[in-house]
Design a protein around this motif. Sequence first.
Motif, PDB file in Angstrom:
ATOM      1  N   GLU A  15       8.037  22.601  55.222  1.00 33.85           N
ATOM      2  CA  GLU A  15       8.336  21.837  54.001  1.00 33.85           C
ATOM      3  C   GLU A  15       7.726  20.438  54.024  1.00 33.85           C
ATOM      4  N   ILE A  16       7.319  19.956  55.191  1.00 37.79           N
ATOM      5  CA  ILE A  16       6.759  18.606  55.291  1.00 37.79           C
ATOM      6  C   ILE A  16       5.505  18.504  54.421  1.00 37.79           C
ATOM      7  N   GLY A  17       5.529  17.601  53.471  1.00 37.76           N
ATOM      8  CA  GLY A  17       4.389  17.403  52.580  1.00 37.76           C
ATOM      9  C   GLY A  17       4.235  18.464  51.511  1.00 37.76           C
ATOM     10  N   ASP A  18       5.209  19.343  51.390  1.00 36.56           N
ATOM     11  CA  ASP A  18       5.153  20.428  50.416  1.00 36.56           C
ATOM     12  C   ASP A  18       5.401  19.885  49.009  1.00 36.56           C
ATOM     13  N   LYS A  19       4.995  20.652  48.018  1.00 34.93           N
ATOM     14  CA  LYS A  19       5.157  20.187  46.637  1.00 34.93           C
ATOM     15  C   LYS A  19       6.620  20.021  46.254  1.00 34.93           C
ATOM     16  N   THR A  20       7.526  20.749  46.894  1.00 38.51           N
ATOM     17  CA  THR A  20       8.932  20.560  46.559  1.00 38.51           C
ATOM     18  C   THR A  20       9.451  19.222  47.085  1.00 38.51           C
ATOM     19  N   GLN A  21       8.854  18.682  48.144  1.00 43.87           N
ATOM     20  CA  GLN A  21       9.211  17.319  48.554  1.00 43.87           C
ATOM     21  C   GLN A  21       8.738  16.315  47.506  1.00 43.87           C
TER      22      GLN A  21
END
Length: 186
Positions: A15-21
């Motif tokens: 999840e790191i740097g993912d669009k959901t972040q």
Amino acid sequence: MEALITSTITVALAEIGDKTQLLSLLLVARYRQKWPIIVGIVAATLINHFISAWFGQWFAGWLPTGYASMIIAVSFIAIGLWVLVPDKLEDDEADCGCYGALCATFILFFLAEIGDKTQVATVVLGAQYASVIWVTLGTTLGMLIANVPVVLMGDKLMKYVPLNVVRYIAAAVFIILGLLGIWWSS
């Protein structure tokens, strides 16, 4: 318990740097209502990842055991390479009209997760472990570990987190897990 821990770590890293972040950051900037956003993330992730883990378990049941282990290992390597590609949030994904923070977050997170690397990771984890519930709880916990600090601390957090370094470390972990899986299955 292994399914829970592995699922949590895997998705938190993916999840790191993912669009959901990025979506979390955008939702906080727009609505400034932190708890409805967090509840929306939990609800959307639980539903999306339950379906994904179930599909992974179902799919693994169709494959011969030797092939399933190899496909899972190669999938981890592919996810590791995918983590290296930074996500960008499309402008139209952020438009939710006049819906409230909770509804907007639920809809946007559910849609953003479709085909996303964390959803693919959840399918792979569902195939690897025989427990849809533990995988779903673990992947949801991983999403919360990665996204709740963004919701709660927003811009302040992004100033101090070297995103590229974290992305490279996460990619390395996935690739190493995939290589170990190939080594163990041969």
